[in-house]
Enzyme design. Sequence first.
Site, PDB file in Angstrom:
ATOM      1  N   GLN A 140      49.098  55.896  71.590  1.00  0.00           N
ATOM      2  CA  GLN A 140      48.289  57.103  71.675  1.00  0.00           C
ATOM      3  C   GLN A 140      47.286  56.852  72.873  1.00  0.00           C
ATOM      4  OE1 GLN A 140      48.316  59.187  69.714  1.00  0.00           O
ATOM      5  NE2 GLN A 140      50.213  58.618  69.143  1.00  0.00           N
TER       6      GLN A 140
ATOM      7  N   ARG B  17      28.555  37.220  89.087  1.00  0.00           N
ATOM      8  CA  ARG B  17      29.164  38.640  88.667  1.00  0.00           C
ATOM      9  C   ARG B  17      28.537  39.533  89.785  1.00  0.00           C
ATOM     10  NH1 ARG B  17      31.657  38.985  84.075  1.00  0.00           N
ATOM     11  NH2 ARG B  17      30.952  37.215  82.545  1.00  0.00           N
TER      12      ARG B  17
ATOM     13  N   HIS C  50      39.137  51.598  74.983  1.00  0.00           N
ATOM     14  CA  HIS C  50      39.285  50.240  74.134  1.00  0.00           C
ATOM     15  C   HIS C  50      40.217  50.465  72.970  1.00  0.00           C
ATOM     16  CE1 HIS C  50      37.458  47.140  72.384  1.00  0.00           C
ATOM     17  NE2 HIS C  50      37.301  47.569  71.220  1.00  0.00           N
TER      18      HIS C  50
ATOM     19  N   THR D 139      28.214  52.238  79.083  1.00  0.00           N
ATOM     20  CA  THR D 139      26.760  51.739  79.383  1.00  0.00           C
ATOM     21  C   THR D 139      26.759  50.242  79.434  1.00  0.00           C
ATOM     22  OG1 THR D 139      26.643  51.626  76.823  1.00  0.00           O
ATOM     23  CG2 THR D 139      26.339  53.846  77.711  1.00  0.00           C
TER      24      THR D 139
ATOM     25  N   MET E 133      39.463  43.686  82.876  1.00  0.00           N
ATOM     26  CA  MET E 133      39.058  42.764  81.902  1.00  0.00           C
ATOM     27  C   MET E 133      37.930  41.983  82.350  1.00  0.00           C
ATOM     28  SD  MET E 133      41.054  43.535  79.638  1.00  0.00           S
ATOM     29  CE  MET E 133      41.154  42.385  78.313  1.00  0.00           C
TER      30      MET E 133
END
Length: 195
Positions: A172, A64, A108, A140, A89
């Site tokens: 929304q 990563r 989210h 965070t 993602m």
Amino acid sequence: RRVAILISGGGSNMLALLDSMRGDHPARPCLVLSNEPDAAGLVHASQRGVPIAAVDHRPFAGDRAAFEAALMRPLEAANPDIICLAGFMRVLTPGFVTHWQGRMLNIHPSLLPKYRGLHTHTRALAAGDSEHGCTVHQVTGALDDGPILGQARVPVLEQDTAQTLTARVLEQEHRLYPAVLKRFVQGNRAPLYLK
Ligand code: GRF
């Protein structure tokens, strides 16, 4: 103010954000960056004249930090003030998040703190919830956590499927994210609860 948007797929939230940053809006998009080189959203962003870049995460399988170091190159070149994750993602390491702490937002598809993680619509249906929705929050180190900057609610209907509920929430999301970004750019951190 300069806004970079990170996507992985269609980028419908990215498009809503791009379309909002016009006229007297205090921000402009400086980059759309994807971990998927053939993300459809990259084409749409490019058609709107927004700089794009792609860093395929696959060659960095498992590393990563190396993937994020590669992400940093187009990001530093674009020099954003704010990063918006929009259907992005990949999980980001605490190191990357710390670097952008306080300047990185995410949307989210649930009413956090309910349903962190994936398959939120299926989980809300399985739980028999009468309401569902979406949340924009500051990113965070903890997944789908961080100070809430806004939420929008939708009813869950008897005949809903994951698909119909997803579509209702997405509508929304496209209202909430642009509204929250504008307030955030203006220094307003008070949570926005859309009717
Ligand atoms: C949306 O459900 C969003 O909440 C989540 O990713 C999904 C796809 O977003 N973060 P988009 O259409 O790629 O913007």
